[in-house]
Design a protein around this motif. Structure first.
Motif, PDB file in Angstrom:
ATOM      1  N   GLN A 536       0.813  -1.212   0.000  1.00  0.00           N
ATOM      2  CA  GLN A 536       0.000   0.000   0.000  1.00  0.00           C
ATOM      3  C   GLN A 536       0.850   1.267   0.000  1.00  0.00           C
ATOM      4  O   GLN A 536       0.401   2.312  -0.477  1.00  0.00           O
ATOM      5  CB  GLN A 536      -0.919  -0.001   1.233  1.00  0.00           C
ATOM      6  N   PHE A 537       2.086   1.164   0.543  1.00  0.00           N
ATOM      7  CA  PHE A 537       2.970   2.332   0.621  1.00  0.00           C
ATOM      8  C   PHE A 537       4.340   1.947   0.054  1.00  0.00           C
ATOM      9  O   PHE A 537       5.288   1.713   0.801  1.00  0.00           O
ATOM     10  CB  PHE A 537       3.097   2.816   2.063  1.00  0.00           C
ATOM     11  N   PRO A 538       4.463   1.823  -1.270  1.00  0.00           N
ATOM     12  CA  PRO A 538       5.700   1.308  -1.887  1.00  0.00           C
ATOM     13  C   PRO A 538       6.914   2.195  -1.658  1.00  0.00           C
ATOM     14  O   PRO A 538       8.043   1.730  -1.783  1.00  0.00           O
ATOM     15  CB  PRO A 538       5.343   1.218  -3.371  1.00  0.00           C
ATOM     16  N   LYS A 539       6.724   3.459  -1.331  1.00  0.00           N
ATOM     17  CA  LYS A 539       7.851   4.356  -1.097  1.00  0.00           C
ATOM     18  C   LYS A 539       8.339   4.323   0.353  1.00  0.00           C
ATOM     19  O   LYS A 539       9.256   5.059   0.705  1.00  0.00           O
ATOM     20  CB  LYS A 539       7.468   5.792  -1.477  1.00  0.00           C
ATOM     21  N   GLY A 540       7.744   3.491   1.185  1.00  0.00           N
ATOM     22  CA  GLY A 540       8.193   3.338   2.558  1.00  0.00           C
ATOM     23  C   GLY A 540       7.847   4.489   3.470  1.00  0.00           C
ATOM     24  O   GLY A 540       8.521   4.710   4.469  1.00  0.00           O
ATOM     25  N   GLN A 541       6.766   5.216   3.168  1.00  0.00           N
ATOM     26  CA  GLN A 541       6.419   6.376   3.980  1.00  0.00           C
ATOM     27  C   GLN A 541       5.532   6.019   5.173  1.00  0.00           C
ATOM     28  O   GLN A 541       5.085   6.905   5.899  1.00  0.00           O
ATOM     29  CB  GLN A 541       5.726   7.449   3.125  1.00  0.00           C
ATOM     30  N   PHE A 542       5.296   4.728   5.406  1.00  0.00           N
ATOM     31  CA  PHE A 542       4.447   4.311   6.524  1.00  0.00           C
ATOM     32  C   PHE A 542       4.986   3.011   7.098  1.00  0.00           C
ATOM     33  O   PHE A 542       5.520   2.156   6.380  1.00  0.00           O
ATOM     34  CB  PHE A 542       3.001   4.105   6.057  1.00  0.00           C
ATOM     35  N   SER A 543       4.856   2.841   8.418  1.00  0.00           N
ATOM     36  CA  SER A 543       5.200   1.569   9.055  1.00  0.00           C
ATOM     37  C   SER A 543       4.392   1.437  10.332  1.00  0.00           C
ATOM     38  O   SER A 543       3.930   2.433  10.905  1.00  0.00           O
ATOM     39  CB  SER A 543       6.697   1.476   9.360  1.00  0.00           C
ATOM     40  N   ILE A 544       4.239   0.203  10.780  1.00  0.00           N
ATOM     41  CA  ILE A 544       3.503  -0.083  12.003  1.00  0.00           C
ATOM     42  C   ILE A 544       4.343  -1.017  12.871  1.00  0.00           C
ATOM     43  O   ILE A 544       5.006  -1.927  12.370  1.00  0.00           O
ATOM     44  CB  ILE A 544       2.119  -0.707  11.699  1.00  0.00           C
ATOM     45  N   ASN A 545       4.330  -0.768  14.173  1.00  0.00           N
ATOM     46  CA  ASN A 545       5.047  -1.575  15.146  1.00  0.00           C
ATOM     47  C   ASN A 545       4.112  -1.788  16.327  1.00  0.00           C
ATOM     48  O   ASN A 545       3.857  -0.861  17.101  1.00  0.00           O
ATOM     49  CB  ASN A 545       6.342  -0.877  15.581  1.00  0.00           C
ATOM     50  N   ALA A 546       3.583  -3.002  16.451  1.00  0.00           N
ATOM     51  CA  ALA A 546       2.655  -3.329  17.524  1.00  0.00           C
ATOM     52  C   ALA A 546       3.210  -4.523  18.301  1.00  0.00           C
ATOM     53  O   ALA A 546       3.635  -5.513  17.700  1.00  0.00           O
ATOM     54  CB  ALA A 546       1.266  -3.652  16.969  1.00  0.00           C
ATOM     55  N   ARG A 547       3.197  -4.438  19.643  1.00  0.00           N
ATOM     56  CA  ARG A 547       3.767  -5.489  20.479  1.00  0.00           C
ATOM     57  C   ARG A 547       2.893  -5.715  21.714  1.00  0.00           C
ATOM     58  O   ARG A 547       2.334  -4.770  22.269  1.00  0.00           O
ATOM     59  CB  ARG A 547       5.192  -5.129  20.940  1.00  0.00           C
ATOM     60  N   PHE A 548       2.849  -6.979  22.120  1.00  0.00           N
ATOM     61  CA  PHE A 548       2.302  -7.354  23.421  1.00  0.00           C
ATOM     62  C   PHE A 548       3.391  -8.124  24.161  1.00  0.00           C
ATOM     63  O   PHE A 548       3.951  -9.095  23.640  1.00  0.00           O
ATOM     64  CB  PHE A 548       1.048  -8.216  23.283  1.00  0.00           C
ATOM     65  N   MET A 549       3.699  -7.678  25.383  1.00  0.00           N
ATOM     66  CA  MET A 549       4.741  -8.300  26.190  1.00  0.00           C
ATOM     67  C   MET A 549       4.139  -8.805  27.495  1.00  0.00           C
ATOM     68  O   MET A 549       3.404  -8.082  28.169  1.00  0.00           O
ATOM     69  CB  MET A 549       5.855  -7.287  26.477  1.00  0.00           C
ATOM     70  N   HIS A 550       4.464 -10.054  27.832  1.00  0.00           N
ATOM     71  CA  HIS A 550       3.908 -10.692  29.026  1.00  0.00           C
ATOM     72  C   HIS A 550       5.058 -11.219  29.872  1.00  0.00           C
ATOM     73  O   HIS A 550       5.965 -11.887  29.369  1.00  0.00           O
ATOM     74  CB  HIS A 550       2.971 -11.834  28.632  1.00  0.00           C
ATOM     75  N   GLU A 551       5.035 -10.906  31.166  1.00  0.00           N
ATOM     76  CA  GLU A 551       6.092 -11.321  32.085  1.00  0.00           C
ATOM     77  C   GLU A 551       5.500 -12.098  33.245  1.00  0.00           C
ATOM     78  O   GLU A 551       4.497 -11.683  33.835  1.00  0.00           O
ATOM     79  CB  GLU A 551       6.846 -10.100  32.620  1.00  0.00           C
ATOM     80  N   VAL A 552       6.128 -13.229  33.563  1.00  0.00           N
ATOM     81  CA  VAL A 552       5.756 -14.050  34.709  1.00  0.00           C
ATOM     82  C   VAL A 552       6.980 -14.161  35.611  1.00  0.00           C
ATOM     83  O   VAL A 552       8.073 -14.495  35.149  1.00  0.00           O
ATOM     84  CB  VAL A 552       5.292 -15.453  34.281  1.00  0.00           C
TER      85      VAL A 552
END
Length: 625
Positions: A536-552
């Motif tokens: 959708q953005f071939p020129k690299g003008q967009f990115s997404i970084n989503a994370r879920f971190m779980h600690e026990v």
């Protein structure tokens, strides 16, 4: 007025009456265009035009290349000796992790247990296999010393501006963890700047600024600054007036300046950091547990360096002089012991001389760290050597730390006997020359990793001989040392892509029994989605970084000594869920963090309650020219 209106019309008609000139081909130099206006092109003309165009192109390339200067020198980095190189972070990767300080990053290291007294402005520290002395931190080759008497040899990790670094490499041996920090440095003559603005719960507000530029002669100018505060509570630590602060948080101010010059293989640079912090008191919620007093102080440190060569290849050497000064400006209690009260000012210098060579298959370096203390110069010589032979790697480090009365030997090895199989091993010896460190101690770790469809699964064992542990004075226990018995543990890991841009990382350590400052079981899991969505953005003008971190984390026993008697206090087990979302649009990144998403009541230090659910959001915006 009529004449003024007619003149442009007459000029336009005169231009239309002139014969049209031939238009030269696109990209043809002006000299060639003049020739086509008067006579037909010949072979000699074509050759002359080609030469002229080549000169123009070469000048343009030279100008473009002139905007990028030789990089500033960096200190030697250890070899990557893990099956999955997950403990090396570039500047962009550091930001993508969502780590707000070094303690957040060390949570990713199996065997490391981190401790906090609050949100961003609280104290942050860590132990490796329960021992606080076995985590060492180096900034551009200068080791960070914990010279504050109140800390008992423990570094407060919140003093390290993780957001201002160029990169981090974590070296995990069987005996200790060494964290190698590389300071940010610019290469382009085009000015670069970045602004970070964030806010959130607990009255969290922060502002950061970066600026850097290289000049035509190779000179570099750059600085970073931060103003950050978290406010929660009712009573001020240092006044009797009502305020919104007072529950273990506070404020931080930091300014870091770096000046330097580099050309070809030479680098000369100086760097200085000034940080000021204040923390509000933290009252234990349980009776008979130690409350933490308020603190206000500063830390000044810097270094000067002359370097030759590149640590990535060939012969190189560096000479460095570092200086450190700390100051205690106030405490919030009149009942603190004499150790805290006399800790008003501390200083130390450190000189480093190192020379090394890195070839295609092997590398070696010899270093000596010198610290003048109480009129005597203490040396810490060390030798590092590494070898790569096809599918096999070997690295060894030997060090003699005279000031600590300790000698260490660390050996690490990696083998790839099969395309899908990786074997890693590490062995460490700690040989004290003083009874303070206890008996000689050996530690061993061995792991096997299997790769299947991009996923790497690993399992292994850890063995440690009896050891002596220093009590973490920073967290309230009295000064002293305790004994730790021999122990065995198992490690397990899972990392790699699950589906397209979705990845997973799981690290688990389980010991045969809980021990002081070390839980029996600790598990950290992370699921991440990182993509530039190039369809959708071939020129690299967009990115997404989503994370879920779980600690026990299982219960952690703390050792207290009172009236010569040793007692144990327990930080109860907990589970923690954290979310991170970042959206980059061109050069701006919007970020949102949600820590302790379930609102769990938990503590990492006995009696000190951590904050409930905390949300924070902001923007990082980069600018050039």
């Amino acid at each position: 007025m009529l004449l003024a209106w007619l003149m442009p019309v007459a000029v336009a008609h005169a231009r239309q009456a002139q014969p049209a000139k031939a238009v030269p081909p696109a990209g043809q130099p002006p000299t060639a265009r003049a020739a086509t206006d008067t006579q037909p092109s010949t072979a000699a003309d074509s050759l002359r035009n080609a030469r002229a165009q080549a000169r123009i192109d070469s000048i343009a390339k030279a100008k473009a290349a002139d905007t990028v200067k030789a990089p500033m020198a960096t200190f030697e980095a250890p070899m990557a000796m893990d099956a999955v190189d997950r403990l090396q972070f570039s500047r962009s990767e550091l930001l993508a992790t969502g780590a707000m300080n070094l303690a957040d990053l060390l949570d990713r290291v199996p065997g490391v247990t981190t401790y906090r007294t609050g949100w961003l402005a609280g104290m942050h520290a860590a132990t490796y296999h329960g021992d606080l002395r076995r985590i060492r931190i180096f900034f551009d080759g200068i080791e960070r010393d914990a010279i504050e008497a109140r800390n008992g040899g423990m570094l407060d990790l919140d003093d390290i501006p993780l957001w201002a670094l160029e990169g981090v490499r974590i070296e995990r041996t069987a005996g200790e963890v060494r964290v190698w920090l590389t300071g940010w440095s610019v290469r382009k003559t085009i000015p670069y700047s970045r602004v970070d603005i964030f806010t959130g719960d607990l009255n969290t507000n922060g502002f950061r600024v970066h600026f850097g530029r290289r000049f035509a002669n190779g000179f570099a100018l750059q600085f970073v600054g931060q103003q950050m505060a978290t406010q929660s509570g009712r009573v001020s630590a240092f006044t009797t007036q009502e305020t919104t602060r007072g529950a273990g948080d506070g404020s931080q101010q930091l300014l870091d300046v770096r000046l330097g010059w580099s050309r070809a293989r030479w680098t000369i640079d100086v760097q200085g950091t000034s940080s000021n912090r204040d923390r509000d008191p933290k009252t234990a919620r349980t009776e008979a547990y130690t409350s933490l007093p308020a603190y206000r102080g500063s830390r000044r440190e810097g270094f000067a360096r002359v370097a030759y060569g590149d640590t990535l290849g060939g012969l190189w050497g560096q000479l460095m002089v570092g200086a450190l000064a700390t100051r205690l400006d106030g405490i919030g209690s009149s009942t603190e012991d004499s150790t805290v009260r006399r800790d008003t000012l501390g200083s130390r210098t450190q000189q480093v001389m190192v020379v090394g060579y890195r070839g295609h298959r092997w590398q070696t370096s010899i270093i000596d760290r010198m610290r003048p203390v109480n009129g005597r110069t203490w040396h810490a010589p060390a030798v590092r050597a590494g070898l790569t032979l096809g599918a096999y790697q070997l690295e060894a480090v030997a060090e003699r730390r005279a000031l600590d009365s300790l000698s260490t030997v660390d050996v690490r090895a990696v083998a790839h006997p099969l395309r899908w199989l990786t074997l890693t091993g590490a062995h460490s010896l700690r040989l004290p020359t003083s009874a303070v460190w206890g008996p000689n101690m050996a530690a061993t770790r061995a792991e096997a990793h299997v790769a299947w469809r991009g996923i790497t699964m690993g399992a292994g064992m850890i063995h440690e001989e009896p050891n002596r542990l220093t009590l973490p004075v920073l967290f309230g226990p009295s000064r002293g040392m305790i004994s730790a018995v021999a122990s065995n543990g198992i490690v397990a890991s899972l990392s790699g892509p699950l589906y397209k841009a979705i990845t997973v990382d799981v690290q688990a350590v389980r010991w045969d029994a809980a021990q002081y400052f070390r839980p029996q079981l600790s598990v950290r899991s992370e699921v991440a989605l990182r993509t530039n969505w190039l369809k959708q953005f071939p020129k690299g003008q967009f990115s997404i970084n989503a994370r879920f971190m779980h600690e026990v984390r299982d219960p952690v026993p703390f050792a207290w000594t009172a009236a010569g008697a040793e007692t144990a206090r327990i930080a109860q087990s907990y589970q923690l869920l954290t979310g991170l979302l970042e959206l980059r649009i061109q050069n701006a990144t919007l970020f949102y963090q949600y820590r302790n998403m379930t609102g769990t009541d938990y503590e990492q230090i006995p009696g000190i309650l951590m904050p409930p659910a905390v949300q924070m959001y902001g923007v990082r915006w980069e600018f050039s020219n």
